[in-house]
Scaffold this motif. Structure first.
Motif, PDB file in Angstrom:
ATOM      1  N   GLN A   1       0.827  -1.202   0.000  1.00  0.00           N
ATOM      2  CA  GLN A   1       0.000   0.000   0.000  1.00  0.00           C
ATOM      3  C   GLN A   1       0.866   1.258   0.000  1.00  0.00           C
ATOM      4  O   GLN A   1       0.507   2.264  -0.602  1.00  0.00           O
ATOM      5  N   LEU A   2       2.008   1.190   0.692  1.00  0.00           N
ATOM      6  CA  LEU A   2       2.949   2.307   0.646  1.00  0.00           C
ATOM      7  C   LEU A   2       3.445   2.515  -0.781  1.00  0.00           C
ATOM      8  O   LEU A   2       3.506   3.637  -1.285  1.00  0.00           O
ATOM      9  N   ALA A   3       3.820   1.417  -1.432  1.00  0.00           N
ATOM     10  CA  ALA A   3       4.364   1.498  -2.784  1.00  0.00           C
ATOM     11  C   ALA A   3       3.367   2.118  -3.745  1.00  0.00           C
ATOM     12  O   ALA A   3       3.742   2.880  -4.646  1.00  0.00           O
ATOM     13  N   SER A   4       2.078   1.829  -3.556  1.00  0.00           N
ATOM     14  CA  SER A   4       1.056   2.406  -4.428  1.00  0.00           C
ATOM     15  C   SER A   4       0.980   3.922  -4.276  1.00  0.00           C
ATOM     16  O   SER A   4       0.705   4.634  -5.241  1.00  0.00           O
ATOM     17  N   CYS A   5       1.233   4.403  -3.065  1.00  0.00           N
ATOM     18  CA  CYS A   5       1.171   5.842  -2.808  1.00  0.00           C
ATOM     19  C   CYS A   5       2.401   6.583  -3.298  1.00  0.00           C
ATOM     20  O   CYS A   5       2.324   7.771  -3.636  1.00  0.00           O
ATOM     21  N   LEU A   6       3.549   5.898  -3.329  1.00  0.00           N
ATOM     22  CA  LEU A   6       4.809   6.572  -3.642  1.00  0.00           C
ATOM     23  C   LEU A   6       5.659   5.718  -4.585  1.00  0.00           C
ATOM     24  O   LEU A   6       6.582   5.033  -4.160  1.00  0.00           O
TER      25      LEU A   6
ATOM     26  N   TRP B   1       7.918  -4.260 -11.029  1.00  0.00           N
ATOM     27  CA  TRP B   1       7.682  -2.929 -10.462  1.00  0.00           C
ATOM     28  C   TRP B   1       6.809  -2.119 -11.411  1.00  0.00           C
ATOM     29  O   TRP B   1       5.853  -1.451 -10.999  1.00  0.00           O
ATOM     30  N   THR B   2       7.126  -2.187 -12.679  1.00  0.00           N
ATOM     31  CA  THR B   2       6.372  -1.433 -13.680  1.00  0.00           C
ATOM     32  C   THR B   2       4.935  -1.931 -13.766  1.00  0.00           C
ATOM     33  O   THR B   2       3.987  -1.138 -13.762  1.00  0.00           O
ATOM     34  N   VAL B   3       4.768  -3.254 -13.850  1.00  0.00           N
ATOM     35  CA  VAL B   3       3.423  -3.821 -13.977  1.00  0.00           C
ATOM     36  C   VAL B   3       2.597  -3.502 -12.732  1.00  0.00           C
ATOM     37  O   VAL B   3       1.412  -3.150 -12.829  1.00  0.00           O
ATOM     38  N   PHE B   4       3.201  -3.617 -11.553  1.00  0.00           N
ATOM     39  CA  PHE B   4       2.498  -3.347 -10.292  1.00  0.00           C
ATOM     40  C   PHE B   4       1.913  -1.942 -10.273  1.00  0.00           C
ATOM     41  O   PHE B   4       0.766  -1.738  -9.854  1.00  0.00           O
ATOM     42  N   HIS B   5       2.702  -0.959 -10.728  1.00  0.00           N
ATOM     43  CA  HIS B   5       2.254   0.424 -10.648  1.00  0.00           C
ATOM     44  C   HIS B   5       1.306   0.820 -11.777  1.00  0.00           C
ATOM     45  O   HIS B   5       0.668   1.870 -11.696  1.00  0.00           O
ATOM     46  N   VAL B   6       1.212  -0.005 -12.802  1.00  0.00           N
ATOM     47  CA  VAL B   6       0.330   0.319 -13.928  1.00  0.00           C
ATOM     48  C   VAL B   6      -0.959  -0.491 -13.878  1.00  0.00           C
ATOM     49  O   VAL B   6      -2.048   0.044 -14.125  1.00  0.00           O
TER      50      VAL B   6
ATOM     51  N   ASN C   1       2.830   7.765 -17.577  1.00  0.00           N
ATOM     52  CA  ASN C   1       1.760   7.786 -18.574  1.00  0.00           C
ATOM     53  C   ASN C   1       0.451   7.214 -18.052  1.00  0.00           C
ATOM     54  O   ASN C   1      -0.630   7.622 -18.489  1.00  0.00           O
ATOM     55  N   HIS C   2       0.549   6.261 -17.111  1.00  0.00           N
ATOM     56  CA  HIS C   2      -0.654   5.559 -16.646  1.00  0.00           C
ATOM     57  C   HIS C   2      -1.147   6.030 -15.277  1.00  0.00           C
ATOM     58  O   HIS C   2      -2.352   5.999 -15.012  1.00  0.00           O
ATOM     59  N   ARG C   3      -0.235   6.428 -14.388  1.00  0.00           N
ATOM     60  CA  ARG C   3      -0.622   6.675 -13.002  1.00  0.00           C
ATOM     61  C   ARG C   3      -0.250   8.067 -12.493  1.00  0.00           C
ATOM     62  O   ARG C   3      -0.963   8.653 -11.701  1.00  0.00           O
ATOM     63  N   GLY C   4       0.896   8.563 -12.858  1.00  0.00           N
ATOM     64  CA  GLY C   4       1.418   9.809 -12.310  1.00  0.00           C
ATOM     65  C   GLY C   4       2.923   9.739 -12.219  1.00  0.00           C
ATOM     66  O   GLY C   4       3.523   8.665 -12.312  1.00  0.00           O
ATOM     67  N   ARG C   5       3.552  10.899 -12.036  1.00  0.00           N
ATOM     68  CA  ARG C   5       5.013  10.971 -12.056  1.00  0.00           C
ATOM     69  C   ARG C   5       5.626  10.382 -10.786  1.00  0.00           C
ATOM     70  O   ARG C   5       5.269  10.801  -9.691  1.00  0.00           O
ATOM     71  N   PRO C   6       6.562   9.453 -10.911  1.00  0.00           N
ATOM     72  CA  PRO C   6       7.225   8.877  -9.735  1.00  0.00           C
ATOM     73  C   PRO C   6       8.345   9.775  -9.222  1.00  0.00           C
ATOM     74  O   PRO C   6       8.647  10.831  -9.797  1.00  0.00           O
ATOM     75  N   VAL C   7       8.983   9.343  -8.135  1.00  0.00           N
ATOM     76  CA  VAL C   7      10.114  10.023  -7.518  1.00  0.00           C
ATOM     77  C   VAL C   7      11.372   9.192  -7.776  1.00  0.00           C
ATOM     78  O   VAL C   7      11.322   7.963  -7.721  1.00  0.00           O
ATOM     79  N   PHE C   8      12.485   9.862  -8.063  1.00  0.00           N
ATOM     80  CA  PHE C   8      13.766   9.192  -8.237  1.00  0.00           C
ATOM     81  C   PHE C   8      14.666   9.474  -7.040  1.00  0.00           C
ATOM     82  O   PHE C   8      14.720  10.611  -6.557  1.00  0.00           O
ATOM     83  N   LEU C   9      15.362   8.448  -6.585  1.00  0.00           N
ATOM     84  CA  LEU C   9      16.451   8.579  -5.612  1.00  0.00           C
ATOM     85  C   LEU C   9      17.737   8.219  -6.331  1.00  0.00           C
ATOM     86  O   LEU C   9      17.858   7.115  -6.874  1.00  0.00           O
ATOM     87  N   VAL C  10      18.705   9.139  -6.351  1.00  0.00           N
ATOM     88  CA  VAL C  10      19.942   8.923  -7.106  1.00  0.00           C
ATOM     89  C   VAL C  10      21.121   9.144  -6.169  1.00  0.00           C
ATOM     90  O   VAL C  10      21.346  10.254  -5.682  1.00  0.00           O
TER      91      VAL C  10
END
Length: 368
Positions: free
Chosen positions: A104-109, A135-140, A291-300
């Motif tokens: 559920q956390l992953a779905s939010c962020l 990861w990609t399939v889960f979020h889409v 494209n499907h859900r919203g812009r994610p966050v990157f940690l670099v």
């Protein structure tokens, strides 16, 4: 889906920190061992319930503390909180209410991580690459998480039966049928998203025309022979599965393959080229989610140490097109900020934080 506020306590060498983060680039600069990576690690824990450096919560908790907490507010309106205690207990909360699972956390962020370990995608095991696709399939695809859960349950039951001295053929048949039903759903969702992922990756690598990275091909292997039905594959493999005590075919054995002119990409590409390929792959993954859900966050983590200046600039351009926010670490402010300051607003005015001895302080931005 950007973080606007982040607060943490007793996380590795960070006793306490509370930060306001901006959309676009947030840079954390300071000497090695100062706590920069720990800051990224705390955000990863908010999105997954765990660290990306250790699966043992106790090792992440500051020495002599009884537990750690991480809390964040998102621009989507969600608030996320994770507490981990030294005794192994803990809590996960979303909007102050208990969460059922870390998924559920992953779905939010939705979160992408680029660090030294990320570059094992090419020469790591199939599980590394499979998790990237998932990861990609889960979020889409919202149905993927339940399909994968159902598949894992059926897989555990079949493996348990395989390890018995005497197998109940009827019971094995029941679990194989459930394995096939959920497995085909998992594979179908993967194949559907793979087509999009491959297209997005090739579009990015085409921006490297002078590099063999532009000639990389990506293919998907579903975990059993493509001309064979999954049930037939399971039945054919049954004798060998019994001998080894586990299921050797199915979606849990899926893989992504990277090739250049038919040769494994890691045998053709230099280490620097492999890093750019992985950056392109993770950006393509983020583009699909965007494209499907919203812009994610990157940690670099320590980008200047991983890529040369030209590739840093290209990667920064890629991220700015699909991410809501990036948190980047580096030693020197100038080197860390240079790729971002050449981008359009708001990326060209990054928020800079100085990190030293576990203390984090914001520096005035150029716009102030």
């Amino acid at each position: 889906m950007a973080l606007t506020r982040l607060a943490l306590r007793h996380f590795r060498n960070i006793s306490a920190a509370e930060l306001s983060l901006c959309a676009g680039a947030n840079l954390f600069c300071g000497p090695n061992g100062s706590g920069k990576t720990s800051l990224l690690e705390s955000v990863h824990m908010l999105a997954t319930g765990r660290s990306f450096r250790s699966r043992q919560h106790k090792s992440v908790i500051q020495e002599e503390a009884t537990g750690l907490t991480v809390f964040a507010q998102l621009d989507s309106g969600y608030s996320l909180g994770v507490e981990r205690l030294a005794d192994g207990n803990g809590r996960i909360r979303i909007n102050q209410a208990p969460a059922e699972s870390s998924s559920q956390l992953a779905s939010c962020l939705p979160l992408q991580v680029i660090d030294s370990e990320s570059f094992s995608a090419l020469d790591g095991g199939p599980g590394v690459r499979r998790r990237l696709l998932d990861w990609t399939v889960f979020h889409v695809e919202h149905s993927f998480a339940q399909a994968w859960k159902n598949y894992q349950i059926a897989l555990r039951q079949r493996n348990a039966l395989l390890r018995r001295g005497k197998i109940d053929a009827g019971l094995l048949s029941v679990w194989e049928q459930r394995l096939v039903e959920s497995g085909l759903q998992v594979d179908g969702l993967r194949q559907q998203l793979f087509t999009e992922l491959r297209g997005a990756l090739l579009a990015l690598t085409s921006e490297l025309p002078q590099s063999p990275v532009s000639r990389v091909e990506l293919s998907y292997r579903k975990g059993w022979r493509k001309e064979q039905e999954l049930l037939a594959a399971l039945q054919e493999s049954r004798e060998g599965d019994i001998a080894q005590g586990h299921t050797r075919v199915g979606p849990h054995r899926a893989d992504l393959r990277f090739t250049v002119a038919g040769e494994a990409a890691q045998n053709i590409l230099s280490r620097g080229q492999q890093k750019m390929l992985v950056c392109a792959l993770r950006t393509a993954m983020a583009e699909l989610v965007c494209n499907h859900r919203g812009r994610p966050v990157f940690l670099v983590d320590d980008l200047p140490a991983e890529l040369d200046e030209t590739n840093q600039q290209l990667f920064a351009q890629w991220v700015s097109r699909c991410a809501s926010q990036v948190l980047v670490t580096g030693i020197e402010v100038e080197a860390t900020s240079r790729p971002w300051r050449q981008l359009p607003s708001p990326w060209n005015n990054p928020q800079v934080f100085h990190v030293e001895h576990g203390c984090i302080s914001a520096e005035p931005s150029a716009a102030q």
